[in-house]
Structures are given as structure tokens and as C-alpha cells.
Design a protein around this motif. Structure first.
Motif, PDB file in Angstrom:
ATOM      1  N   PRO A 105     109.212-127.961  -1.931  1.00 11.35           N
ATOM      2  CA  PRO A 105     108.267-127.357  -0.982  1.00 11.35           C
ATOM      3  C   PRO A 105     108.933-126.236  -0.184  1.00 11.35           C
ATOM      4  O   PRO A 105     110.118-126.299   0.125  1.00 11.35           O
ATOM      5  N   ASN A 106     108.156-125.207   0.117  1.00 10.04           N
ATOM      6  CA  ASN A 106     108.596-124.079   0.944  1.00 10.04           C
ATOM      7  C   ASN A 106     109.804-123.339   0.380  1.00 10.04           C
ATOM      8  O   ASN A 106     110.573-122.752   1.126  1.00 10.04           O
ATOM      9  N   SER A 107     109.971-123.374  -0.926  1.00  8.69           N
ATOM     10  CA  SER A 107     111.065-122.668  -1.599  1.00  8.69           C
ATOM     11  C   SER A 107     110.533-121.377  -2.219  1.00  8.69           C
ATOM     12  O   SER A 107     109.313-121.186  -2.331  1.00  8.69           O
ATOM     13  N   PRO A 108     111.421-120.483  -2.652  1.00 10.03           N
ATOM     14  CA  PRO A 108     110.951-119.281  -3.347  1.00 10.03           C
ATOM     15  C   PRO A 108     110.079-119.609  -4.566  1.00 10.03           C
ATOM     16  O   PRO A 108     109.079-118.931  -4.819  1.00 10.03           O
ATOM     17  N   ALA A 109     110.434-120.647  -5.316  1.00 11.24           N
ATOM     18  CA  ALA A 109     109.624-121.031  -6.479  1.00 11.24           C
ATOM     19  C   ALA A 109     108.233-121.494  -6.049  1.00 11.24           C
ATOM     20  O   ALA A 109     107.225-121.148  -6.674  1.00 11.24           O
ATOM     21  N   PHE A 110     108.158-122.246  -4.968  1.00 13.23           N
ATOM     22  CA  PHE A 110     106.883-122.714  -4.424  1.00 13.23           C
ATOM     23  C   PHE A 110     106.005-121.520  -4.030  1.00 13.23           C
ATOM     24  O   PHE A 110     104.833-121.449  -4.382  1.00 13.23           O
ATOM     25  N   PHE A 111     106.591-120.566  -3.301  1.00 14.02           N
ATOM     26  CA  PHE A 111     105.827-119.409  -2.849  1.00 14.02           C
ATOM     27  C   PHE A 111     105.439-118.470  -3.990  1.00 14.02           C
ATOM     28  O   PHE A 111     104.458-117.731  -3.888  1.00 14.02           O
ATOM     29  N   ALA A 112     106.180-118.522  -5.099  1.00 14.90           N
ATOM     30  CA  ALA A 112     105.819-117.728  -6.278  1.00 14.90           C
ATOM     31  C   ALA A 112     104.644-118.355  -7.027  1.00 14.90           C
ATOM     32  O   ALA A 112     104.047-117.717  -7.893  1.00 14.90           O
ATOM     33  N   GLY A 113     104.315-119.608  -6.707  1.00 17.82           N
ATOM     34  CA  GLY A 113     103.195-120.280  -7.359  1.00 17.82           C
ATOM     35  C   GLY A 113     103.594-121.190  -8.505  1.00 17.82           C
ATOM     36  O   GLY A 113     102.732-121.688  -9.225  1.00 17.82           O
ATOM     37  N   LEU A 114     104.883-121.425  -8.679  1.00 21.62           N
ATOM     38  CA  LEU A 114     105.323-122.327  -9.744  1.00 21.62           C
ATOM     39  C   LEU A 114     105.040-123.767  -9.349  1.00 21.62           C
ATOM     40  O   LEU A 114     105.138-124.134  -8.180  1.00 21.62           O
ATOM     41  N   LYS A 115     104.693-124.577 -10.344  1.00 23.32           N
ATOM     42  CA  LYS A 115     104.384-125.993 -10.136  1.00 23.32           C
ATOM     43  C   LYS A 115     105.016-126.803 -11.247  1.00 23.32           C
ATOM     44  O   LYS A 115     105.292-126.281 -12.325  1.00 23.32           O
ATOM     45  N   ARG A 116     105.173-128.081 -11.002  1.00 22.04           N
ATOM     46  CA  ARG A 116     105.665-128.975 -12.044  1.00 22.04           C
ATOM     47  C   ARG A 116     104.751-128.868 -13.263  1.00 22.04           C
ATOM     48  O   ARG A 116     103.524-128.925 -13.136  1.00 22.04           O
ATOM     49  N   GLY A 117     105.346-128.698 -14.433  1.00 22.52           N
ATOM     50  CA  GLY A 117     104.575-128.582 -15.671  1.00 22.52           C
ATOM     51  C   GLY A 117     104.302-127.160 -16.106  1.00 22.52           C
ATOM     52  O   GLY A 117     103.897-126.932 -17.243  1.00 22.52           O
ATOM     53  N   THR A 118     104.512-126.183 -15.209  1.00 21.15           N
ATOM     54  CA  THR A 118     104.327-124.779 -15.586  1.00 21.15           C
ATOM     55  C   THR A 118     105.277-124.436 -16.727  1.00 21.15           C
ATOM     56  O   THR A 118     106.437-124.842 -16.731  1.00 21.15           O
ATOM     57  N   LEU A 119     104.785-123.693 -17.701  1.00 19.10           N
ATOM     58  CA  LEU A 119     105.614-123.235 -18.812  1.00 19.10           C
ATOM     59  C   LEU A 119     106.040-121.796 -18.542  1.00 19.10           C
ATOM     60  O   LEU A 119     105.221-120.965 -18.149  1.00 19.10           O
ATOM     61  N   ILE A 120     107.308-121.501 -18.759  1.00 17.93           N
ATOM     62  CA  ILE A 120     107.846-120.151 -18.570  1.00 17.93           C
ATOM     63  C   ILE A 120     108.126-119.565 -19.951  1.00 17.93           C
ATOM     64  O   ILE A 120     108.919-120.111 -20.720  1.00 17.93           O
ATOM     65  N   PHE A 121     107.460-118.432 -20.257  1.00 17.44           N
ATOM     66  CA  PHE A 121     107.597-117.786 -21.559  1.00 17.44           C
ATOM     67  C   PHE A 121     108.517-116.568 -21.531  1.00 17.44           C
ATOM     68  O   PHE A 121     109.091-116.208 -22.555  1.00 17.44           O
ATOM     69  N   GLU A 122     108.612-115.904 -20.381  1.00 17.33           N
ATOM     70  CA  GLU A 122     109.475-114.736 -20.232  1.00 17.33           C
ATOM     71  C   GLU A 122     110.159-114.766 -18.881  1.00 17.33           C
ATOM     72  O   GLU A 122     109.559-115.173 -17.881  1.00 17.33           O
ATOM     73  N   ILE A 123     111.411-114.301 -18.861  1.00 17.66           N
ATOM     74  CA  ILE A 123     112.192-114.164 -17.632  1.00 17.66           C
ATOM     75  C   ILE A 123     112.763-112.756 -17.615  1.00 17.66           C
ATOM     76  O   ILE A 123     113.434-112.350 -18.581  1.00 17.66           O
ATOM     77  N   ASP A 124     112.485-112.015 -16.563  1.00 21.30           N
ATOM     78  CA  ASP A 124     113.003-110.648 -16.427  1.00 21.30           C
ATOM     79  C   ASP A 124     112.653-109.776 -17.633  1.00 21.30           C
ATOM     80  O   ASP A 124     113.458-108.961 -18.084  1.00 21.30           O
ATOM     81  N   GLY A 125     111.459-109.969 -18.186  1.00 22.51           N
ATOM     82  CA  GLY A 125     110.995-109.144 -19.298  1.00 22.51           C
ATOM     83  C   GLY A 125     111.546-109.531 -20.659  1.00 22.51           C
ATOM     84  O   GLY A 125     111.239-108.887 -21.657  1.00 22.51           O
ATOM     85  N   ARG A 126     112.339-110.584 -20.723  1.00 24.59           N
ATOM     86  CA  ARG A 126     112.895-111.040 -21.995  1.00 24.59           C
ATOM     87  C   ARG A 126     112.254-112.375 -22.372  1.00 24.59           C
ATOM     88  O   ARG A 126     112.025-113.224 -21.514  1.00 24.59           O
ATOM     89  N   PRO A 127     111.982-112.581 -23.664  1.00 20.76           N
ATOM     90  CA  PRO A 127     111.374-113.855 -24.073  1.00 20.76           C
ATOM     91  C   PRO A 127     112.320-115.024 -23.817  1.00 20.76           C
ATOM     92  O   PRO A 127     113.545-114.876 -23.846  1.00 20.76           O
ATOM     93  N   ALA A 128     111.736-116.176 -23.586  1.00 24.18           N
ATOM     94  CA  ALA A 128     112.525-117.385 -23.325  1.00 24.18           C
ATOM     95  C   ALA A 128     113.492-117.669 -24.471  1.00 24.18           C
ATOM     96  O   ALA A 128     114.570-118.211 -24.246  1.00 24.18           O
ATOM     97  N   THR A 129     113.130-117.274 -25.685  1.00 23.80           N
ATOM     98  CA  THR A 129     114.004-117.518 -26.840  1.00 23.80           C
ATOM     99  C   THR A 129     115.325-116.762 -26.729  1.00 23.80           C
ATOM    100  O   THR A 129     116.284-117.097 -27.423  1.00 23.80           O
ATOM    101  N   ALA A 130     115.400-115.757 -25.862  1.00 23.18           N
ATOM    102  CA  ALA A 130     116.629-114.975 -25.682  1.00 23.18           C
ATOM    103  C   ALA A 130     117.639-115.698 -24.797  1.00 23.18           C
ATOM    104  O   ALA A 130     118.764-115.235 -24.644  1.00 23.18           O
ATOM    105  N   TYR A 131     117.243-116.824 -24.204  1.00 23.80           N
ATOM    106  CA  TYR A 131     118.083-117.552 -23.258  1.00 23.80           C
ATOM    107  C   TYR A 131     118.381-118.962 -23.743  1.00 23.80           C
ATOM    108  O   TYR A 131     117.488-119.643 -24.250  1.00 23.80           O
ATOM    109  N   SER A 132     119.611-119.411 -23.511  1.00 22.44           N
ATOM    110  CA  SER A 132     119.875-120.842 -23.587  1.00 22.44           C
ATOM    111  C   SER A 132     119.354-121.416 -22.266  1.00 22.44           C
ATOM    112  O   SER A 132     119.049-120.661 -21.335  1.00 22.44           O
ATOM    113  N   LEU A 133     119.287-122.726 -22.145  1.00 23.57           N
ATOM    114  CA  LEU A 133     118.829-123.334 -20.901  1.00 23.57           C
ATOM    115  C   LEU A 133     119.744-122.939 -19.738  1.00 23.57           C
ATOM    116  O   LEU A 133     119.269-122.572 -18.662  1.00 23.57           O
ATOM    117  N   ASP A 134     121.055-122.975 -19.948  1.00 25.83           N
ATOM    118  CA  ASP A 134     121.990-122.597 -18.881  1.00 25.83           C
ATOM    119  C   ASP A 134     121.838-121.130 -18.492  1.00 25.83           C
ATOM    120  O   ASP A 134     121.892-120.791 -17.311  1.00 25.83           O
TER     121      ASP A 134
END
Length: 93
Positions: A31-60
Motif C-alpha cells: 500500500p502507498n508504494s510507487p507500484a500501488f500509485f501506478a495502478g499495479l495489483k496482485r495478479g497483474t501481468l507485465i508484458f513489457e518493461i521500458d519498451g522491451r518485451p518481458a522475454t528480453a529479461y530474466s526474472l532477476d
């Protein structure tokens, strides 16, 4: 201590999504975190980060990218299956 602050300051925990390797799943948002204020919720799926597809990233790599200072454009599911663009804002420490 500074490393721990940086590690947890976005208020976001993600995991690899078992439904496919093309996305990450949000498993927790503080609660009250940057992720919360961005509208992220438990269960949200993230497909791209910084304009790159999720497949371009390992979890770390994805976790590190989402902890970096600045604005992180994300492509995420909106809960109804549609992909939407949001920004995760992390001010400099």
C-alpha cells in the motif's frame, strides 16, 4: 541498509508467470508504494518493461530494472485481458 531500501522501495514483487514465458506476474503490491500509485495489483501481468518485451529479461533482470531510478513504462493487463500502458515512477534516492 541503502541496498535494502533500493531493493524494496518500488513496493512490488514479481514472479515468472507459469502461464507463459512472455510475461511476469505481480504477486504483491505494498500500500502507498510507487507500484500501488501506478495502478499495479496482485495478479497483474507485465508484458513489457521500458519498451522491451518481458522475454528480453530474466526474472532477476526484470526485478533490477524495476528498482532503477526514473520512469518505467510498462505494458500490463488491465484485469479484463486488455493490454494498457502505465508508468512506474521511482524518484532518485
Amino acid at each position: 541498509k541503502k541496498d535494502l531500501e533500493k531493493r524494496f522501495r518500488n513496493g512490488l514483487s514479481i514472479s515468472a508467470d507459469p502461464g507463459g514465458g512472455d510475461r511476469f506476474r505481480v504477486v504483491d503490491v505494498k500500500p502507498n508504494s510507487p507500484a500501488f500509485f501506478a495502478g499495479l495489483k496482485r495478479g497483474t501481468l507485465i508484458f513489457e518493461i521500458d519498451g522491451r518485451p518481458a522475454t528480453a529479461y530474466s526474472l532477476d533482470e526484470a526485478r533490477r530494472a524495476l528498482r532503477a531510478d526514473g520512469t518505467h513504462p510498462l505494458s500490463v493487463s488491465d484485469g479484463s485481458g486488455k493490454k494498457v500502458k502505465i508508468n512506474l515512477e521511482l524518484p532518485s534516492l
